[in-house]
Design a protein around this motif. Sequence first.
Motif, PDB file in Angstrom:
ATOM      1  N   LEU A 459       1.401 157.000  50.360  1.00 49.02           N
ATOM      2  CA  LEU A 459       1.673 155.568  50.248  1.00 49.02           C
ATOM      3  C   LEU A 459       0.382 154.757  50.202  1.00 49.02           C
ATOM      4  O   LEU A 459       0.269 153.781  49.439  1.00 49.02           O
ATOM      5  N   LEU A 460      -0.602 155.153  51.002  1.00 48.46           N
ATOM      6  CA  LEU A 460      -1.871 154.442  51.011  1.00 48.46           C
ATOM      7  C   LEU A 460      -2.556 154.546  49.654  1.00 48.46           C
ATOM      8  O   LEU A 460      -3.038 153.540  49.105  1.00 48.46           O
ATOM      9  N   GLY A 461      -2.618 155.755  49.093  1.00 51.79           N
ATOM     10  CA  GLY A 461      -3.261 155.931  47.792  1.00 51.79           C
ATOM     11  C   GLY A 461      -2.592 155.110  46.714  1.00 51.79           C
ATOM     12  O   GLY A 461      -3.258 154.486  45.873  1.00 51.79           O
ATOM     13  N   ILE A 462      -1.266 155.083  46.729  1.00 47.04           N
ATOM     14  CA  ILE A 462      -0.530 154.317  45.715  1.00 47.04           C
ATOM     15  C   ILE A 462      -0.727 152.819  45.919  1.00 47.04           C
ATOM     16  O   ILE A 462      -0.931 152.060  44.965  1.00 47.04           O
ATOM     17  N   SER A 463      -0.674 152.360  47.174  1.00 47.85           N
ATOM     18  CA  SER A 463      -0.880 150.933  47.446  1.00 47.85           C
ATOM     19  C   SER A 463      -2.280 150.492  47.035  1.00 47.85           C
ATOM     20  O   SER A 463      -2.475 149.391  46.512  1.00 47.85           O
TER      21      SER A 463
END
Length: 772
Positions: A459-463
Amino acid sequence: MEKRYLEIDEWKIVEKEWNPDNHMKSESIFSIGNGRMGQRANFEENYSGKTLQGSYVAGVYYPDKTKVGWWKNGYPEYFAKVLNSVNWIGMDVKVEGESLDLNTCKVSEFTRELDMQHGLLTRSFEAEFSTGKRIRVEAQRFLSLVADEVGAISYSITPLNFVGTITVVPYLDFDVENHDANWEEKFWAPVEEKVAAQKGTVTAKTKKLDFHVSAAMRFEVYEGGNHITLYPETEKREKFVSNTVDLKVEQGKTYTIYKYAGITSSMNYAVATLSTTADERASTAMRRGYSTLLEEHKNAWLEKWSTADIVIDGDPAAQQAIRFNIFHLFQTFTGVDPRLNIGPKGFTGEKYGGSTYWDTEAYCLPFYLSTTGPEVARNLLIYRYKHLNKAIENAQKLGFTNGAALYPMVTMNGEECHNEWEITFEEIHRNGAIAYAIYNYVRQTLDREYLQEYGFEVLLGISRFWAQRVNWSEAKGKFVMLGVTGPNEYENNINNNFYTNKMAIWTMGYTLEVIEYLKANHADKYEALVAKTNFDESTETAHWSNVIEKIELPFDEKREVYLQQDGFLDKELRSADSLDDSERPINQHWSWDRILRSCFIKQADVLQGLYFFEHEYDLDTLKRNFDFYEPMTVHESSLSPCVHVILASRIGYGEKAYELYLRTSRLDIDDYNREVHEGLHITSMAGTWMSVVQGFGGMKIVDEKLHFEPLLPEGWNSLNFTIRWRDAVLKVTIDGDNFSVENVSEASAEFYFKNEAHTISANSSTSIALSA
């Protein structure tokens, strides 16, 4: 749609007449698989007509050098091809020297049948040779669901009007090619061939990446119940082994060849043991015998159907269709190996390449979440976690920094391998589907441990990607996202696509929620993740919150509908009904320029977003947007109709929902898009399941609670489906009067019917009047 040539049967697909024009379609439709490997419904015997020979081994692929007319920076070096592998079914038959070939023989009494309940392909026919000699053939085969590296064939020949010699040649052939090879190159290099009486092995390796695959065969022959002693001639050449057996046959007697294949790959074994392991699989299969293997295989299929079957009473065509879709989903992916995923053609063809698209997260995950144990869906998510570093590399190639991750549109190993610019660079909405899948999995299973173990990093990478992909527009006074392609691939290089922008801000918002959860419940682990990912929480989350608040979501105040993108209303707005049948599908009749300038929608972007986030919108909003976009949608994406079925059911459009259900469920059986010869639409089959369970069954999850608001189509007497809901297994039945639930597990469950809560205890049932 072409004239229907397959019989309607609730548990079978049946072809009653031999027509070579239908053969390549049938090769796709009658394909078999077991999650580890698959086989198109090619004939065992020689066939000189049009055919797409296809045998596929899960996870094995080839990086075929990209072929484009004009190279652009950022293009992948290769397009990953699902590899056509060893032809293990081969069994040439000759009668007095003349080859059995359905393209040259006179064929009668032809039947091909796929038994979906038991995972079994059978075929029977009579063939007349130029000499007037006639034989009857009954062939049966399966890929074992229990011993998933084993395939077995029963091939029976009965001479009808002669006494003489029939020659049978069981063989293994690795000298195969891919129909979709970019440079007409064969992808396999020889390694080893071994042959002896009634057995043989052949091993080959890919010319790149060094995948090794071994295939071994064993066979035996019976006349009636009598085992025949054989003295075969053996042949061995590069990538090929065979045995030749001359059978002295009598009129009216039946001679059955049982062929067993073991197929192993370097995905699972050391190369040094590959050949011997394949031979062990084949020899063990022969020792155990065809009947025993078949019985185990049938029972394994019945076990799968016990928690996945959908029963529709009153509509045999709809019943056949949903079982066909469920059957192929289970053939393609069984969830036992987190390195594997669900390719858009599964084991039925080569088109599209790659094993993973956004389809897995957006369409397939809900099916596996509700029909199998949670570990299957978890493995699908872990697959993406293991590719996170590659996703970060993919983003870096396009200029993104600080751990931003862009998951590939098409991949085998996490690298992007799709080379059409409007998809490779612009169809970035795929990132959002992966984030949504994590949310979907957690809200259904309550497995929040997944967030600290794997989910947060993804989720962090995508955000981080979304935060960098937007830019501030002084003119609009908002954040905008330029140059994208949404799910509707009939509009490229557009700005502020509603669906993409919505997915971006939702992902960042959900990531913020996950951060708060981790800080409150896994503080030490969260601190370790912050350090691992170099996460500047205060700065990065402040930017996300600003983007969420100020993103541009195009909206038409007059019609009160969200717009596909900036400028959509500049198009000439026409209904798809205005198109002449001779123009459809438009992707086969119009220029790309004309398609891009038209209003016609391959797959609705706005409605996809409203489906994902239905809980945020009232029914009037759903209805207005549906009424505006559905008439312009040509449904030339296999993933399009299912979402419309669900939304149409929500807003009470029963007739439209049913019409589109038949389109999605019978897309391949009836070859709506005239392309089934290339393979089936496996991932859209999961959408068909969604159409029934989430559409007509009305299943949805709101605030982590299970809800039902059913709409039974007219003409259906009843609908029955089974879902796993956390620790419970619930059998749901909807008829004209009642909504009934039977809990066939040891755990109690809570559900809501039209927003009213009900609790059903273990091993009990309840019934509610639909009018309640």
